[in-house]
Design an enzyme around this catalytic site. Structure first.
Site, mmCIF file in Angstrom:
data_model
loop_
_atom_site.group_PDB
_atom_site.id
_atom_site.type_symbol
_atom_site.label_atom_id
_atom_site.label_comp_id
_atom_site.label_asym_id
_atom_site.label_seq_id
_atom_site.Cartn_x
_atom_site.Cartn_y
_atom_site.Cartn_z
ATOM 1 N N ASN A 35 -99.036 29.790 20.700
ATOM 2 C CA ASN A 35 -100.506 29.844 20.719
ATOM 3 C C ASN A 35 -101.084 29.755 19.310
ATOM 4 O OD1 ASN A 35 -99.954 32.355 19.734
ATOM 5 N ND2 ASN A 35 -101.300 33.462 21.130
ATOM 6 N N THR A 38 -99.869 32.826 14.629
ATOM 7 C CA THR A 38 -99.183 32.893 13.328
ATOM 8 C C THR A 38 -98.326 31.640 13.094
ATOM 9 O OG1 THR A 38 -97.351 34.191 14.250
ATOM 10 C CG2 THR A 38 -99.145 35.423 13.196
ATOM 11 N N TYR A 148 -94.725 46.815 16.452
ATOM 12 C CA TYR A 148 -93.667 45.792 16.470
ATOM 13 C C TYR A 148 -92.356 46.417 16.938
ATOM 14 C CZ TYR A 148 -90.690 41.995 14.645
ATOM 15 O OH TYR A 148 -89.787 40.958 14.498
ATOM 16 N N THR A 178 -84.849 37.249 6.977
ATOM 17 C CA THR A 178 -84.441 35.845 6.877
ATOM 18 C C THR A 178 -85.478 35.100 6.048
ATOM 19 O OG1 THR A 178 -83.393 36.026 9.031
ATOM 20 C CG2 THR A 178 -83.853 33.795 8.265
#
Ligand code: UDP
Length: 322
Positions: A35, A38, A148, A178
């Protein structure tokens, strides 16, 4: 013969876009759903000319429908940086809970394999070091990261429930820090903060005294681990990350060195609940994923990430090509 198909939610994000590339390269048809809160179309624009790639601008917390067969569902949609959790707390909770429910429902209906993107945040501010999968974690449910951490812990629980109750063939990857090309410039994570600062000659904003540790994995190593996990029979959570642990101060110095910058350091307040240490125990991954281990040294990975940051900052006119 028709190619196998996968749905990748969050496919236009940093990790999602690298996964789309890998699955296409492995001979799959890929439906990338995002969507774009982000994620960004720019991350996957180069794939639009590939006839096996399909992009759908859709919110996965709503009912999701896909026509035709699906071999796998890879659920990677979620805001993923601490400042995103502060700005998008409800969306973060919804995509980890309702979004995971919808993605599992689809996998169940299509008899697909399901792979959940979980996180080292499940371990919270860990009291066990390094973190192995049998550690249950030290999470503050009501702190700023709770939206989160708890959503991902719920996501793991519902994934296991669909596996045990509905027999869905599931995998869970716990992803550690990462980095690599296509990290969002303003996402607030440490590399997207430090690299532009170093390139612009601004001070690097080190939070706290910089003694907190992280262990940084280059994106290609992560994607290789996820590919192997998807193709394995491992049903319980598996850590994927690079155990090369360092302090944030050491990381700042590495960024300054690679960019050749003269930037200084500026110390700022440590955010609430910022984990003091983090390092994956990858012995399980190495055992169950056919000897998988990270291969890309920090210096090489940072060099590749640097090219991506430099290119975008140049295009924005924020640095000059001297
Ligand atoms: N950090 C920092 N300066 C920044 C951004 C982050 O010193 O401008 C620190 C942050 O406090 C944390 C570490 O770098 O200790 C990694 O932060 P990030 O947001 O990348 O991810 P986290 O591992 O905390 O989820």
């Amino acid at each position: 013969m028709a190619k196998p198909r996968v749905l990748i939610t969050g496919g236009a994000g940093f990790l999602g876009s690298h996964l789309c590339e890998r699955w296409l390269a492995e001979g799959y048809e890929v439906i990338c759903m995002d969507n774009l809160i982000t994620g960004a179309v720019a991350n996957v624009e180069h794939l639009f000319s590939n006839r096996d790639f399909h992009f759908e601008d859709r919110d996965v917390t709503e009912y999701i429908h896909v026509v035709g067969a699906l071999e796998g569902v890879l659920h990677f949609a979620s805001p993923a940086s601490p400042i995103d959790y502060l700005e998008l707390p409800i969306q973060t909770l919804k995509v980890g809970s309702l979004g995971t429910h919808k993605a599992l429902g689809l996998a169940h209906a299509k008899k697909s394999r399901f792979l959940l993107a979980s996180t080292s945040e499940c371990y919270g501010d860990p009291l066990v070091h390094p973190q192995s999968e049998d550690y249950w974690g030290n999470v503050n449910p009501v702190g700023p990261r709770g939206v989160y951490d708890e959503a991902k812990r719920f996501a793991e629980a519902i994934t296991m429930a669909y596996q045990r109750f509905h027999g869905v063939d599931t995998r869970i990857v716990r992803i550690f820090n990462t980095y690599g090309p296509r990290m969002r410039l303003n996402d607030g994570r440490v590399l997207p903060a430090f690299m532009p600062q170093a390139l612009k000659g601004e001070a690097l904003t080190v939070f706290g005294d910089g003694s907190q540790t992280r262990s940084f994995c280059y994106v290609d190593d992560l994607v290789e681990g996820i590919w192997r996990l998807y193709n394995s029979k491992e049903l319980l959570p598996t850590n994927i990350g690079n155990p090369n642990e360092m302090t944030i101060l050491e990381f700042a110095k590495a960024v300054i060195e690679i960019t050749g910058s003269r930037s200084k350091l500026e110390f700022k307040t440590l955010p609430e609940d910022d984990p003091k240490v983090r390092q994956p125990d990858i012995s399980k991954a190495t055992r169950v994923l056919d000897g998988w281990e990270p291969k890309v040294p920090l210096h090489d990975g940072l060099t590749k990430a640097l090219a991506s940051f430099r290119e975008r900052l140049l295009a924005l006119g924020e640095i000059s090509a001297h």
